[in-house]
Design an enzyme around this catalytic site. Structure first.
Site, PDB file in Angstrom:
ATOM      1  N   TYR A 147     -11.003  27.618 -66.963  1.00 24.63           N
ATOM      2  CA  TYR A 147     -10.943  25.937 -68.373  1.00 24.63           C
ATOM      3  C   TYR A 147      -9.651  26.894 -69.284  1.00 24.63           C
ATOM      4  O   TYR A 147      -9.077  25.917 -70.663  1.00 24.63           O
ATOM      5  CB  TYR A 147     -12.047  26.182 -68.490  1.00 24.63           C
ATOM      6  CG  TYR A 147     -13.183  25.835 -68.238  1.00 24.63           C
ATOM      7  CD1 TYR A 147     -13.942  26.213 -67.368  1.00 24.63           C
ATOM      8  CD2 TYR A 147     -13.299  24.535 -68.024  1.00 24.63           C
ATOM      9  CE1 TYR A 147     -14.619  25.382 -65.996  1.00 24.63           C
ATOM     10  CE2 TYR A 147     -13.963  23.214 -67.459  1.00 24.63           C
ATOM     11  CZ  TYR A 147     -14.333  23.752 -66.551  1.00 24.63           C
ATOM     12  OH  TYR A 147     -15.741  23.287 -65.693  1.00 24.63           O
ATOM     13  N   HIS A 183     -20.018  14.985 -71.397  1.00 25.72           N
ATOM     14  CA  HIS A 183     -19.599  15.925 -70.142  1.00 25.72           C
ATOM     15  C   HIS A 183     -18.909  17.597 -71.040  1.00 25.72           C
ATOM     16  O   HIS A 183     -18.825  18.458 -70.524  1.00 25.72           O
ATOM     17  CB  HIS A 183     -18.836  16.116 -68.844  1.00 25.72           C
ATOM     18  CG  HIS A 183     -19.683  15.204 -67.986  1.00 25.72           C
ATOM     19  ND1 HIS A 183     -18.452  14.430 -66.620  1.00 25.72           N
ATOM     20  CD2 HIS A 183     -21.389  14.772 -67.617  1.00 25.72           C
ATOM     21  CE1 HIS A 183     -19.577  14.237 -66.158  1.00 25.72           C
ATOM     22  NE2 HIS A 183     -20.559  13.699 -67.016  1.00 25.72           N
ATOM     23  N   GLY A 215     -10.214   4.454 -66.076  1.00 27.49           N
ATOM     24  CA  GLY A 215     -10.170   5.687 -65.842  1.00 27.49           C
ATOM     25  C   GLY A 215     -11.288   6.641 -64.753  1.00 27.49           C
ATOM     26  O   GLY A 215     -11.485   7.485 -65.374  1.00 27.49           O
ATOM     27  N   THR A 216     -11.894   6.055 -64.126  1.00 29.39           N
ATOM     28  CA  THR A 216     -13.078   6.612 -63.486  1.00 29.39           C
ATOM     29  C   THR A 216     -13.053   6.533 -61.603  1.00 29.39           C
ATOM     30  O   THR A 216     -13.124   4.713 -61.748  1.00 29.39           O
ATOM     31  CB  THR A 216     -14.639   6.850 -64.022  1.00 29.39           C
ATOM     32  OG1 THR A 216     -15.131   7.412 -63.511  1.00 29.39           O
ATOM     33  CG2 THR A 216     -14.494   5.276 -64.568  1.00 29.39           C
TER      34      THR A 216
HETATM   35  C1  BV8 Z   1     -26.965  15.770 -63.213  1.00 29.07           C
HETATM   36  C2  BV8 Z   1     -17.042  18.887 -66.707  1.00 29.07           C
HETATM   37  C3  BV8 Z   1     -29.583  15.930 -63.249  1.00 29.07           C
HETATM   38  C4  BV8 Z   1     -16.563  19.704 -65.839  1.00 29.07           C
HETATM   39  C5  BV8 Z   1     -17.919  17.236 -64.907  1.00 29.07           C
HETATM   40  C6  BV8 Z   1     -27.401  11.411 -57.240  1.00 29.07           C
HETATM   41  C7  BV8 Z   1     -26.166  10.944 -56.268  1.00 29.07           C
HETATM   42  C8  BV8 Z   1     -25.491  11.742 -55.338  1.00 29.07           C
HETATM   43  C9  BV8 Z   1     -25.171  13.400 -56.656  1.00 29.07           C
HETATM   44  C10 BV8 Z   1     -25.562  13.699 -57.711  1.00 29.07           C
HETATM   45  C11 BV8 Z   1     -26.643  12.418 -57.758  1.00 29.07           C
HETATM   46  N1  BV8 Z   1     -27.368  12.530 -59.091  1.00 29.07           N
HETATM   47  C12 BV8 Z   1     -26.186  13.775 -59.486  1.00 29.07           C
HETATM   48  C13 BV8 Z   1     -26.229  13.809 -58.389  1.00 29.07           C
HETATM   49  C14 BV8 Z   1     -25.393  15.596 -58.824  1.00 29.07           C
HETATM   50  C15 BV8 Z   1     -23.763  15.393 -59.435  1.00 29.07           C
HETATM   51  C16 BV8 Z   1     -23.089  14.302 -58.833  1.00 29.07           C
HETATM   52  O1  BV8 Z   1     -22.576  13.352 -59.417  1.00 29.07           O
HETATM   53  N2  BV8 Z   1     -22.140  15.299 -57.683  1.00 29.07           N
HETATM   54  C17 BV8 Z   1     -20.946  13.745 -57.205  1.00 29.07           C
HETATM   55  C18 BV8 Z   1     -19.822  15.064 -56.976  1.00 29.07           C
HETATM   56  C19 BV8 Z   1     -21.935  13.480 -55.757  1.00 29.07           C
HETATM   57  N3  BV8 Z   1     -23.746  15.240 -60.991  1.00 29.07           N
HETATM   58  C20 BV8 Z   1     -24.507  16.722 -61.750  1.00 29.07           C
HETATM   59  O2  BV8 Z   1     -24.526  17.167 -61.155  1.00 29.07           O
HETATM   60  C21 BV8 Z   1     -24.162  15.551 -63.332  1.00 29.07           C
HETATM   61  N4  BV8 Z   1     -25.788  16.753 -63.495  1.00 29.07           N
HETATM   62  O3  BV8 Z   1     -26.849  15.467 -62.322  1.00 29.07           O
HETATM   63  O4  BV8 Z   1     -28.153  15.952 -63.745  1.00 29.07           O
HETATM   64  C22 BV8 Z   1     -29.875  14.202 -64.133  1.00 29.07           C
HETATM   65  C23 BV8 Z   1     -29.663  13.243 -63.978  1.00 29.07           C
HETATM   66  C24 BV8 Z   1     -29.929  11.953 -64.629  1.00 29.07           C
HETATM   67  C25 BV8 Z   1     -30.010  12.532 -66.380  1.00 29.07           C
HETATM   68  C26 BV8 Z   1     -30.516  14.102 -66.202  1.00 29.07           C
HETATM   69  C27 BV8 Z   1     -30.137  14.383 -65.830  1.00 29.07           C
HETATM   70  C28 BV8 Z   1     -23.769  16.389 -64.325  1.00 29.07           C
HETATM   71  C29 BV8 Z   1     -22.172  16.057 -63.803  1.00 29.07           C
HETATM   72  C30 BV8 Z   1     -21.156  16.706 -64.448  1.00 29.07           C
HETATM   73  C31 BV8 Z   1     -19.830  17.136 -64.381  1.00 29.07           C
HETATM   74  N5  BV8 Z   1     -18.794  17.622 -64.821  1.00 29.07           N
HETATM   75  N6  BV8 Z   1     -17.497  17.526 -65.850  1.00 29.07           N
HETATM   76  C32 BV8 Z   1     -15.185  19.503 -66.354  1.00 29.07           C
HETATM   77  O5  BV8 Z   1     -14.467  18.767 -66.146  1.00 29.07           O
HETATM   78  O6  BV8 Z   1     -14.437  20.983 -65.479  1.00 29.07           O
HETATM   79  S1  BV8 Z   1     -17.844  15.507 -63.599  1.00 29.07           S
HETATM   80  C33 BV8 Z   1     -15.412  15.859 -63.367  1.00 29.07           C
HETATM   81  O7  BV8 Z   1     -15.884  15.060 -62.877  1.00 29.07           O
HETATM   82  C34 BV8 Z   1     -15.784  14.767 -65.005  1.00 29.07           C
HETATM   83  O8  BV8 Z   1     -16.224  14.578 -65.827  1.00 29.07           O
HETATM   84  C35 BV8 Z   1     -15.703  13.494 -64.480  1.00 29.07           C
HETATM   85  O9  BV8 Z   1     -17.339  13.213 -64.410  1.00 29.07           O
HETATM   86  C36 BV8 Z   1     -15.399  13.296 -62.399  1.00 29.07           C
HETATM   87  C37 BV8 Z   1     -14.252  13.130 -62.598  1.00 29.07           C
HETATM   88  O10 BV8 Z   1     -14.302  11.714 -62.632  1.00 29.07           O
HETATM   89  P1  BV8 Z   1     -13.658  11.074 -63.021  1.00 29.07           P
HETATM   90  O11 BV8 Z   1     -13.412  11.298 -64.474  1.00 29.07           O
HETATM   91  O12 BV8 Z   1     -13.595   9.260 -62.677  1.00 29.07           O
HETATM   92  O13 BV8 Z   1     -12.255  11.239 -62.381  1.00 29.07           O
HETATM   93  P2  BV8 Z   1     -10.867  11.427 -60.970  1.00 29.07           P
HETATM   94  O14 BV8 Z   1     -10.273  12.388 -60.543  1.00 29.07           O
HETATM   95  O15 BV8 Z   1     -12.191  11.148 -59.956  1.00 29.07           O
HETATM   96  O16 BV8 Z   1     -11.119   9.394 -60.404  1.00 29.07           O
HETATM   97  C38 BV8 Z   1      -9.673   8.811 -61.622  1.00 29.07           C
HETATM   98  C39 BV8 Z   1      -9.807   7.815 -61.410  1.00 29.07           C
HETATM   99  O17 BV8 Z   1      -8.991   6.662 -62.433  1.00 29.07           O
HETATM  100  C40 BV8 Z   1      -9.745   7.602 -60.318  1.00 29.07           C
HETATM  101  O18 BV8 Z   1     -10.377   5.653 -60.020  1.00 29.07           O
HETATM  102  C41 BV8 Z   1      -7.904   6.619 -60.092  1.00 29.07           C
HETATM  103  O19 BV8 Z   1      -7.690   5.730 -59.720  1.00 29.07           O
HETATM  104  C42 BV8 Z   1      -7.532   6.034 -62.066  1.00 29.07           C
HETATM  105  N7  BV8 Z   1      -6.362   6.361 -62.374  1.00 29.07           N
HETATM  106  C43 BV8 Z   1      -5.752   7.399 -62.304  1.00 29.07           C
HETATM  107  N8  BV8 Z   1      -4.822   7.361 -62.808  1.00 29.07           N
HETATM  108  C44 BV8 Z   1      -4.929   6.355 -63.430  1.00 29.07           C
HETATM  109  C45 BV8 Z   1      -6.333   5.229 -63.386  1.00 29.07           C
HETATM  110  N9  BV8 Z   1      -6.452   4.457 -64.166  1.00 29.07           N
HETATM  111  C46 BV8 Z   1      -6.098   3.595 -65.030  1.00 29.07           C
HETATM  112  N10 BV8 Z   1      -4.980   4.474 -65.319  1.00 29.07           N
HETATM  113  C47 BV8 Z   1      -4.162   5.578 -64.897  1.00 29.07           C
HETATM  114  N11 BV8 Z   1      -2.798   5.928 -65.444  1.00 29.07           N
END
Ligand code: BV8
Length: 228
Positions: free
Chosen positions: A52, A105, A171-172
């Site tokens: 970080y 986040h 962008g997600t």
């Molecule tokens: C929680 C901070 C309980 C740290 C982050 C249900 C089903 C399965 C799993 C779960 C579920 N519920 C919970 C889970 C577990 C987990 C989860 O989701 N796991 C995943 C891996 C399956 N979730 C959690 O643990 C969450 N907490 O659920 O608590 C709760 C629930 C509800 C209510 C109360 C309590 C906490 C998750 C947060 C983790 N921390 N970030 C750090 O940054 O280091 S997550 C981090 O990864 C980001 O913040 C973001 O959320 C994620 C990355 O995703 P994106 O931002 O979308 O980035 P990515 O690279 O994936 O995609 C980029 C996109 O942009 C692509 O589509 C690409 O095509 C596009 N792109 C690229 N370039 C461009 C573009 N678009 C336009 N223009 C461009 N030029």
């Protein structure tokens, strides 16, 4: 028109901030569970701080792009009818002029004390374990929401989505919950839903409309439609 916008790493990609799942994404180099979970921090706090601290230092080398600026322009016109929810921990939305930003986040430029739970603005390294500015204890951690932790502002987000006429995701990849489930919640409340992304996201099928191109092309054009 009341609008909720959700942004992810893709909106900052053209500013030079790395995304997570792309070939050169952060998760290629670091195992998520090694740097973005509370357990990882207990196990190897220095490794996590290095991860970080490097991202926080990089913030000083990047600037907002046309997509961030277009959303700031939209806020000027819509005021409280717009809520900008971001999964990003960078400060590019604010540096572009957005003020109604909810970092669900957490933020790189903030430190969270594990002793007093105080949150302090922080733009330097944490790897040298400085004392908390509030309680003096050396228990500061990055103020980001790690996997397994509850995101910030869930009540405010749920309320805004329940009153929204339009939900826009920018962008997600739709891979991380609960953010990835917001489109379904928005639809359940009767909102129209729009995806602006480089490629179809994991939840693309849930959107009424999806446009695929770079954020700096799609977002200014969309904002010009909403507030000509
Ligand atoms: C929680 C901070 C309980 C740290 C982050 C249900 C089903 C399965 C799993 C779960 C579920 N519920 C919970 C889970 C577990 C987990 C989860 O989701 N796991 C995943 C891996 C399956 N979730 C959690 O643990 C969450 N907490 O659920 O608590 C709760 C629930 C509800 C209510 C109360 C309590 C906490 C998750 C947060 C983790 N921390 N970030 C750090 O940054 O280091 S997550 C981090 O990864 C980001 O913040 C973001 O959320 C994620 C990355 O995703 P994106 O931002 O979308 O980035 P990515 O690279 O994936 O995609 C980029 C996109 O942009 C692509 O589509 C690409 O095509 C596009 N792109 C690229 N370039 C461009 C573009 N678009 C336009 N223009 C461009 N030029």
């Amino acid at each position: 028109m009341r609008i909720v916008v959700l942004t992810g790493a893709g909106i900052s990609a053209e500013s030079g901030v790395r995304t997570f799942r792309a070939a050169d994404g952060l998760w290629e180099e670091h195992r998520l569970e090694d740097v973005a979970t509370p357990e990882a921090f207990d196990r190897q706090p220095s490794l996590v701080h290095r991860f970080y601290d490097a991202r926080r230092a990089q913030l000083r080398t990047v600037v907002p792009n046309a997509a961030h600026e277009a959303l700031a322009r939209l806020e000027q016109r819509l005021g409280d009818d717009l809520l900008l929810v971001t999964q990003n921990i960078d400060d590019l939305h604010e540096r572009a002029g957005s003020t109604r930003v909810l970092h669900m986040h957490g933020e790189l430029n903030s430190a969270l004390c594990r002793a007093c739970r105080g949150r302090s603005r922080w733009d330097g390294p944490l790897g040298d374990f400085p004392p908390c500015p509030r309680c003096g204890v050396m228990e500061l951690r990055p103020d980001v929401v790690w996997f397994g932790e509850i995101p910030y502002g869930m009540d405010r987000i749920e309320e805004a989505i329940s009153e929204a006429d339009l939900f826009v995701s920018i962008g997600t990849s739709g891979a991380v919950y609960p953010a990835a489930g917001f489109v379904q919640v928005a639809r359940a409340y009767g909102a129209r839903t729009l995806e602006l992304n480089l490629e179809p996201s994991d939840g693309s099928g849930w959107f009424h409309e999806a446009r695929h191109d770079r954020a700096t092309t799609l977002v200014p054009a969309w904002v010009d439609e909403v507030v000509p």
